[in-house]
Design a protein around this motif. Structure first.
Motif, short mmCIF file in Angstrom:
data_model
loop_
_atom_site.label_atom_id
_atom_site.label_comp_id
_atom_site.label_asym_id
_atom_site.label_seq_id
_atom_site.Cartn_x
_atom_site.Cartn_y
_atom_site.Cartn_z
N GLY A 186 0.81 -1.21 0.00
CA GLY A 186 0.00 0.00 0.00
C GLY A 186 0.84 1.26 0.00
N ALA A 187 1.93 1.25 0.77
CA ALA A 187 2.81 2.41 0.83
C ALA A 187 3.52 2.60 -0.50
CB ALA A 187 3.82 2.27 1.97
N THR A 188 3.90 1.51 -1.14
CA THR A 188 4.56 1.59 -2.45
C THR A 188 3.61 2.17 -3.48
OG1 THR A 188 5.94 -0.30 -1.90
CG2 THR A 188 5.73 0.25 -4.23
N ASP A 189 2.36 1.73 -3.45
CA ASP A 189 1.35 2.27 -4.37
C ASP A 189 1.14 3.76 -4.14
OD1 ASP A 189 1.04 -0.29 -5.36
OD2 ASP A 189 -0.84 -0.69 -4.27
N GLU A 190 1.13 4.16 -2.88
CA GLU A 190 0.95 5.57 -2.54
C GLU A 190 2.12 6.41 -3.04
OE1 GLU A 190 -0.61 9.11 -1.26
OE2 GLU A 190 -1.62 7.18 -1.43
N ARG A 191 3.33 5.92 -2.85
CA ARG A 191 4.51 6.64 -3.34
C ARG A 191 4.48 6.76 -4.86
NH1 ARG A 191 9.05 3.88 0.44
NH2 ARG A 191 8.52 5.02 2.32
N ALA A 192 4.10 5.70 -5.54
CA ALA A 192 4.02 5.74 -7.00
C ALA A 192 3.00 6.77 -7.46
CB ALA A 192 3.69 4.36 -7.55
N ALA A 193 1.87 6.84 -6.78
CA ALA A 193 0.84 7.82 -7.11
C ALA A 193 1.34 9.24 -6.88
CB ALA A 193 -0.43 7.56 -6.30
N GLN A 194 2.08 9.45 -5.80
CA GLN A 194 2.61 10.77 -5.51
C GLN A 194 3.66 11.18 -6.55
OE1 GLN A 194 3.99 10.64 -1.46
NE2 GLN A 194 1.93 10.52 -0.63
N VAL A 195 4.49 10.25 -6.97
CA VAL A 195 5.50 10.54 -8.00
C VAL A 195 4.81 10.91 -9.31
CG1 VAL A 195 7.30 9.50 -9.44
CG2 VAL A 195 7.36 9.20 -6.96
N GLU A 196 3.78 10.18 -9.66
CA GLU A 196 3.04 10.46 -10.89
C GLU A 196 2.41 11.86 -10.84
OE1 GLU A 196 -0.88 8.73 -13.10
OE2 GLU A 196 0.51 7.26 -12.26
N LEU A 197 1.86 12.21 -9.69
CA LEU A 197 1.26 13.53 -9.52
C LEU A 197 2.31 14.63 -9.64
CD1 LEU A 197 -1.21 15.27 -8.73
CD2 LEU A 197 -0.55 14.92 -6.35
N LEU A 198 3.46 14.44 -9.01
CA LEU A 198 4.53 15.43 -9.10
C LEU A 198 5.02 15.60 -10.53
CD1 LEU A 198 6.54 14.64 -5.86
CD2 LEU A 198 5.19 16.69 -6.35
N ARG A 199 5.12 14.51 -11.27
CA ARG A 199 5.56 14.60 -12.67
C ARG A 199 4.54 15.35 -13.52
NH1 ARG A 199 7.75 8.57 -12.97
NH2 ARG A 199 9.85 8.97 -12.24
N ASP A 200 3.26 15.19 -13.20
CA ASP A 200 2.24 15.89 -13.96
C ASP A 200 2.29 17.39 -13.69
OD1 ASP A 200 -0.07 15.84 -15.77
OD2 ASP A 200 -1.17 16.56 -14.03
N ILE A 201 2.61 17.76 -12.48
CA ILE A 201 2.62 19.19 -12.12
C ILE A 201 3.93 19.87 -12.51
CG2 ILE A 201 2.54 20.81 -10.18
CD1 ILE A 201 0.59 18.83 -8.84
N PHE A 202 5.05 19.20 -12.28
CA PHE A 202 6.35 19.85 -12.48
C PHE A 202 7.11 19.41 -13.71
CE2 PHE A 202 5.63 20.09 -7.87
CZ PHE A 202 5.60 21.45 -7.74
N GLY A 203 6.74 18.32 -14.32
CA GLY A 203 7.51 17.82 -15.46
C GLY A 203 8.87 17.36 -15.01
N ASN A 204 9.84 17.45 -15.88
CA ASN A 204 11.21 17.05 -15.55
C ASN A 204 12.04 18.31 -15.35
OD1 ASN A 204 13.85 16.14 -15.46
ND2 ASN A 204 13.56 14.63 -17.07
N PRO A 205 12.41 18.61 -14.11
CA PRO A 205 13.15 19.86 -13.86
C PRO A 205 14.56 19.86 -14.46
CG PRO A 205 13.08 18.52 -11.88
CD PRO A 205 12.20 17.85 -12.91
N PHE A 206 15.03 18.71 -14.89
CA PHE A 206 16.37 18.61 -15.46
C PHE A 206 16.36 18.79 -16.98
CE2 PHE A 206 16.33 16.04 -11.58
CZ PHE A 206 17.22 16.79 -10.83
N ARG A 207 15.18 18.95 -17.56
CA ARG A 207 15.05 19.15 -19.00
C ARG A 207 14.18 20.38 -19.26
NH1 ARG A 207 14.12 13.61 -22.08
NH2 ARG A 207 14.72 14.98 -23.77
N PRO A 208 14.74 21.57 -19.10
CA PRO A 208 13.95 22.78 -19.35
C PRO A 208 13.49 22.84 -20.81
CG PRO A 208 16.26 23.33 -19.03
CD PRO A 208 16.11 21.86 -18.77
N LEU A 209 12.31 23.39 -21.01
CA LEU A 209 11.72 23.44 -22.34
C LEU A 209 11.62 24.86 -22.86
CD1 LEU A 209 8.73 21.06 -21.69
CD2 LEU A 209 10.79 20.52 -22.94
N THR A 210 11.63 24.97 -24.15
CA THR A 210 11.34 26.23 -24.81
C THR A 210 10.00 26.05 -25.51
OG1 THR A 210 13.68 26.62 -25.18
CG2 THR A 210 12.15 27.90 -26.50
N PHE A 211 9.09 26.96 -25.24
CA PHE A 211 7.77 26.88 -25.84
C PHE A 211 7.66 27.94 -26.92
CE2 PHE A 211 3.20 27.55 -26.13
CZ PHE A 211 2.74 26.25 -26.15
#
Length: 99
Positions: free
Chosen positions: A8-33
């Motif tokens: 259950g804790a592993t599932d929760e961590r995976a969900a939190q990581v997915e949420l963070l990726r949706d909000i912040f993207g990859n901070p190590f790959r800045p984009l030009t729009f």
């Protein structure tokens, strides 16, 4: 090192990581729009997604961005990913000029 997690804790961590990726993207790959990608269709879709919380339309936003000339694989693949999208999705916010 983190302690071993139960299923259950592993599932929760995976969900939190997915949420963070949706909000912040990859901070190590800045984009030009490219502002040329901000067509009326792209803007209308992004506004509708944001205001109506219609995140099932994010893959359609990818199509509109691609039609507008966007060839950025990070943007397009994020929009087409199977993960959940939420208000604060970095691509929608990028299109709408939100920080």
């Amino acid at each position: 090192m983190l302690p071993a997690a139960s299923g259950g804790a592993t599932d929760e961590r995976a969900a939190q990581v997915e949420l963070l990726r949706d909000i912040f993207g990859n901070p190590f790959r800045p984009l030009t729009f490219d502002l040329a990608w901000l067509t009326s269709d792209v803007l209308a879709l992004a506004h509708g997604i944001y205001e109506e919380r219609a995140f099932d339309r994010v893959p359609i936003l990818a199509d509109a961005l691609q039609d507008a000339g966007c060839d950025n694989t990070d943007i397009l693949s994020h929009c087409r990913s199977e993960g959940a999208h939420v208000r604060g999705c970095w691509v929608v916010d990028l299109v709408l000029g939100k920080s």
